[in-house]
Design a protein around this motif. Sequence first.
Motif, PDB file in Angstrom:
ATOM      1  N   GLU A  36      36.559  42.014  39.688  1.00 22.15           N
ATOM      2  CA  GLU A  36      37.512  42.960  40.286  1.00 22.15           C
ATOM      3  C   GLU A  36      38.621  43.278  39.287  1.00 22.15           C
ATOM      4  O   GLU A  36      39.224  42.374  38.719  1.00 22.15           O
ATOM      5  CB  GLU A  36      38.077  42.368  41.588  1.00 22.15           C
ATOM      6  CG  GLU A  36      39.308  43.039  42.146  1.00 22.15           C
ATOM      7  CD  GLU A  36      39.178  44.533  42.421  1.00 22.15           C
ATOM      8  OE1 GLU A  36      38.178  44.948  43.016  1.00 22.15           O
ATOM      9  OE2 GLU A  36      40.093  45.291  42.017  1.00 22.15           O
ATOM     10  N   LEU A  37      38.851  44.575  39.133  1.00 23.51           N
ATOM     11  CA  LEU A  37      39.883  45.070  38.207  1.00 23.51           C
ATOM     12  C   LEU A  37      41.276  44.511  38.507  1.00 23.51           C
ATOM     13  O   LEU A  37      42.020  44.118  37.616  1.00 23.51           O
ATOM     14  CB  LEU A  37      39.885  46.601  38.301  1.00 23.51           C
ATOM     15  CG  LEU A  37      41.041  47.396  37.756  1.00 23.51           C
ATOM     16  CD1 LEU A  37      41.058  47.351  36.248  1.00 23.51           C
ATOM     17  CD2 LEU A  37      40.943  48.847  38.210  1.00 23.51           C
ATOM     18  N   ARG A  38      41.623  44.502  39.779  1.00 22.35           N
ATOM     19  CA  ARG A  38      42.967  44.083  40.158  1.00 22.35           C
ATOM     20  C   ARG A  38      42.992  42.584  40.436  1.00 22.35           C
ATOM     21  O   ARG A  38      41.968  41.911  40.361  1.00 22.35           O
ATOM     22  CB  ARG A  38      43.426  44.847  41.399  1.00 22.35           C
ATOM     23  CG  ARG A  38      43.530  46.355  41.161  1.00 22.35           C
ATOM     24  CD  ARG A  38      43.819  47.110  42.429  1.00 22.35           C
ATOM     25  NE  ARG A  38      42.798  46.889  43.421  1.00 22.35           N
ATOM     26  CZ  ARG A  38      43.035  46.715  44.702  1.00 22.35           C
ATOM     27  NH1 ARG A  38      44.273  46.737  45.156  1.00 22.35           N
ATOM     28  NH2 ARG A  38      42.052  46.528  45.554  1.00 22.35           N
ATOM     29  N   GLY A  39      44.183  42.088  40.794  1.00 21.76           N
ATOM     30  CA  GLY A  39      44.281  40.671  41.166  1.00 21.76           C
ATOM     31  C   GLY A  39      43.686  40.466  42.563  1.00 21.76           C
ATOM     32  O   GLY A  39      43.238  41.412  43.204  1.00 21.76           O
ATOM     33  N   ASP A  40      43.747  39.234  43.015  1.00 29.82           N
ATOM     34  CA  ASP A  40      43.277  38.896  44.364  1.00 29.82           C
ATOM     35  C   ASP A  40      44.232  39.531  45.375  1.00 29.82           C
ATOM     36  O   ASP A  40      45.435  39.244  45.345  1.00 29.82           O
ATOM     37  CB  ASP A  40      43.280  37.361  44.503  1.00 29.82           C
ATOM     38  CG  ASP A  40      42.669  36.904  45.812  1.00 29.82           C
ATOM     39  OD1 ASP A  40      42.563  37.719  46.740  1.00 29.82           O
ATOM     40  OD2 ASP A  40      42.312  35.718  45.896  1.00 29.82           O
ATOM     41  N   LEU A  41      43.734  40.384  46.263  1.00 30.30           N
ATOM     42  CA  LEU A  41      44.662  41.092  47.166  1.00 30.30           C
ATOM     43  C   LEU A  41      45.276  40.159  48.205  1.00 30.30           C
ATOM     44  O   LEU A  41      46.221  40.543  48.894  1.00 30.30           O
ATOM     45  CB  LEU A  41      44.032  42.346  47.774  1.00 30.30           C
ATOM     46  CG  LEU A  41      43.296  42.322  49.090  1.00 30.30           C
ATOM     47  CD1 LEU A  41      43.076  43.741  49.547  1.00 30.30           C
ATOM     48  CD2 LEU A  41      42.007  41.592  49.004  1.00 30.30           C
TER      49      LEU A  41
END
Length: 423
Positions: A36-41
């Motif tokens: 996943e591109l972003r951090g852990d939501l």
Amino acid sequence: MATSKEQKTVVVGAGPVGSLAALYAAKRGDNVELYELRGDLRDPSTTPLNFTKSINLALSERGINSMRKADCPRLLDSVLNETIPMHGRMIHGEKHGNLFQEPQLYDVHGRFVRAVDRAGLNKSLLDELEKMPNVKFFFNHKLTGADFRKNLAWFERQDILRLGNTQNSKQQPADKRGAEIEVKFDFMIGADGAHSAVRYHLMKYARMSYQQEYIDALWCEFHIPPTKENDFMLPPNYLHIWPGEEFMFIAIPSLDKSFTSTLFLPNTRFAQLDANPSSLTDFFKSNFPGVVPDLISEAELYKQYSENPHLPLISIKCTPYHYESSVVILGDAAHAMVPFYGQGMNAGLEDVRVLFGILDEYSVSSQDPDVHRENRAKALQRYTKQRTPDAAAINDLALRNYQEMRSDVRSPLYRLRKWTEEK
Ligand code: FAD
């Protein structure tokens, strides 16, 4: 079991569709890696998608059934417990200076859709995945390249790059060495959204037909707070619509008794409001009666209009969705659609159920990886054939439903009244 124990499935994108796909693959015994591109939501410091708090979505049976078939009984409970039934739409208008609301039920048999917080649903899926011993998470990893003949992919570690940027901020851009990793896989599932990198690389291998359209509307999110007594400002079990012929304002209930609202407006109208911000209140008062100042104060309206992004709406069709036995794209990566039919995420979740149903049909019990590859290639071919017309149909319905929501929802009675007044 659909696949051999040794199969490594790489899922790109931990949105709702990628997370559900990872769960289906893990349940079948694959070694799953989720990038996943972003951090852990689930981490409060992660910037949400679209840079707004989160959006409320309409979850329908299409999506619910796909989670039901994931074979995780607690998943559906945890998701459905956090939803609000919407039995119909509530149309708002004004007649002779009096505000009116007209309910229009979705179904004579009482069936309904549910308002759900996209981030909340996504978190429930990630929580389920966390319990699986054969799933590894790789947050802050951006897919930058893929070779679908050698089954290799490259990911850039965003956390290392960010660290480098902080340390070297006065000198030079971060040193990219060490920030890229190479990953071998048997099967890749691309669920990395409308601007999919997996799709971009897939196009170099598959003879993909591709069509994209930005419609002439942007959307901006607003927030209608609860009352002072902590109750809903509007009847909660509806999708509220203020139709404006060429544009509209909608509100979907949230669990905290607020409403998440969205303004859909042509680009030129946004530009006019941007050029003359003082006209915003009048624009709302004359087109969306009862919103300002009853539901949103003038100050809040202006603040939220200026601070929240004005985002475009894209519609994408492409085919095929796969290349041989190596890769398939699902969800918005395969068929991003405008939100007016409330089916983008639901259709993406359905992709997962349909894909794994077909993979199961083609599965054989064998220790020979070539046999699995051959069968997977046949299954993916069938998936593309079966899913392309369905996805195209729902894409078209979504485009058409903008006219329905922003204008045609005004019932014949309402239209007759308006016509009589005009005479
Ligand atoms: P996404 O949710 O876009 O997730 C993709 C993930 O991939 C993201 O987490 C992203 O960070 C990650 N990613 C991207 N690039 C990379 C990369 N290179 N490497 C690694 N990871 C990457 N749908 C409904 O069903 N009902 C509704 O009522 C509804 N309302 C909507 C209202 C609005 C205003 C909008 C904009 C959309 C709405 N939708 C609705 C559509 C819905 O939001 C999408 O269809 C759904 O989010 C798609 O899920 P996805 O997992 O395919 O993609």
